[in-house]
Design a protein around this motif. Structure first.
Motif, PDB file in Angstrom:
ATOM      1  N   UNK A   1       0.823  -1.204   0.000  1.00 30.79           N
ATOM      2  CA  UNK A   1       0.000   0.000   0.000  1.00 30.79           C
ATOM      3  C   UNK A   1       0.865   1.265   0.000  1.00 30.79           C
ATOM      4  N   UNK A   2       2.056   1.198   0.576  1.00 33.21           N
ATOM      5  CA  UNK A   2       2.958   2.345   0.581  1.00 33.21           C
ATOM      6  C   UNK A   2       3.459   2.726  -0.800  1.00 33.21           C
ATOM      7  N   UNK A   3       3.364   1.811  -1.770  1.00 33.14           N
ATOM      8  CA  UNK A   3       3.794   2.070  -3.147  1.00 33.14           C
ATOM      9  C   UNK A   3       2.752   2.829  -3.957  1.00 33.14           C
ATOM     10  N   UNK A   4       1.594   3.042  -3.381  1.00 27.79           N
ATOM     11  CA  UNK A   4       0.541   3.765  -4.077  1.00 27.79           C
ATOM     12  C   UNK A   4       0.687   5.256  -3.774  1.00 27.79           C
ATOM     13  N   UNK A   5       0.780   6.059  -4.813  1.00 30.56           N
ATOM     14  CA  UNK A   5       0.864   7.515  -4.664  1.00 30.56           C
ATOM     15  C   UNK A   5      -0.554   8.074  -4.750  1.00 30.56           C
ATOM     16  N   UNK A   6      -1.140   8.336  -3.597  1.00 30.99           N
ATOM     17  CA  UNK A   6      -2.464   8.952  -3.569  1.00 30.99           C
ATOM     18  C   UNK A   6      -2.353  10.395  -4.041  1.00 30.99           C
ATOM     19  N   UNK A   7      -3.225  10.790  -4.947  1.00 30.13           N
ATOM     20  CA  UNK A   7      -3.290  12.181  -5.409  1.00 30.13           C
ATOM     21  C   UNK A   7      -4.437  12.849  -4.665  1.00 30.13           C
ATOM     22  N   UNK A   8      -4.089  13.624  -3.656  1.00 29.82           N
ATOM     23  CA  UNK A   8      -5.097  14.273  -2.826  1.00 29.82           C
ATOM     24  C   UNK A   8      -5.075  15.774  -3.068  1.00 29.82           C
ATOM     25  N   UNK A   9      -6.238  16.325  -3.381  1.00 36.29           N
ATOM     26  CA  UNK A   9      -6.346  17.762  -3.603  1.00 36.29           C
ATOM     27  C   UNK A   9      -6.904  18.389  -2.331  1.00 36.29           C
ATOM     28  N   UNK A  10      -6.204  19.421  -1.876  1.00 36.72           N
ATOM     29  CA  UNK A  10      -6.621  20.167  -0.697  1.00 36.72           C
ATOM     30  C   UNK A  10      -6.938  21.602  -1.085  1.00 36.72           C
ATOM     31  N   UNK A  11      -7.742  22.247  -0.250  1.00 32.48           N
ATOM     32  CA  UNK A  11      -8.042  23.665  -0.377  1.00 32.48           C
ATOM     33  C   UNK A  11      -7.078  24.380   0.561  1.00 32.48           C
TER      34      UNK A  11
END
Length: 167
Positions: A55-65
């Motif tokens: 799971x650490x190999x997954x690059x989550x793309x998270x958009x923040x305000x």
């Protein structure tokens, strides 16, 4: 969930992601491994299970305000973003989760499929240093079914991102 991919559609988001990766200098062999899986992989755990990776190999793309501006944080799926730490790092008064509408307006993509690239305009981007622990990482390809392999250095280069401790 099957690891066998289906035919990669010519979805405009997937095409745009491929084009931006190549234009940004990504390895064409890795870009060629972009896959559209039979099932959506909207979470790091689902993507890791489908790909047979940590799971650490997954690059989550998270958009923040971040004070009303979009901020893309590419974080390891193994942990959560510390928004207070990120706010202090970038000098923002507040950093919070963006609404689905805010994410779509900033990226042209839906939550669960947001890619590191392929947005209407470049986004300020932070890349989690924890991703450097893996020789290969996987990121979303513009739709919830699409993923592609990359490396930490390549991800920083193609996004113009800033390596940062985000957790």
């Amino acid at each position: 969930m099957s690891v066998v991919s289906i035919e990669t559609p010519d979805h405009p988001n997937v095409v745009r992601v491929r084009e931006r990766l190549l234009a940004g200098g990504a390895d064409p062999a890795r870009v060629g491994r972009l896959r559209v899986l039979p099932d959506e992989v909207r979470t790091a755990a689902a993507a890791a299970a489908a790909l047979g990776v940590e799971v650490g190999q997954i690059a989550n793309s998270l958009v923040f305000d971040a004070d009303g501006e979009p901020l893309l944080v590419l974080t390891s799926g193994a942990h959560r973003v510390d928004t207070g730490k990120v706010a202090a790092t970038i000098g923002a008064s507040s950093v919070g989760r963006a609404t689905p509408e805010f994410v779509r307006a900033a990226t042209g993509q839906v939550i669960g499929g947001v890619a590191p690239v392929g947005h209407p305009a470049p986004l300020r981007t932070l890349v989690d240093r924890a991703l450097a622990d893996f020789p290969e990482i996987w990121a979303a390809g513009g739709i919830p079914h699409a993923v592609f392999p990359t490396t930490f250095d390549e991800l920083v280069a193609v996004t113009g991102g800033t390596p940062t401790d985000v957790a």
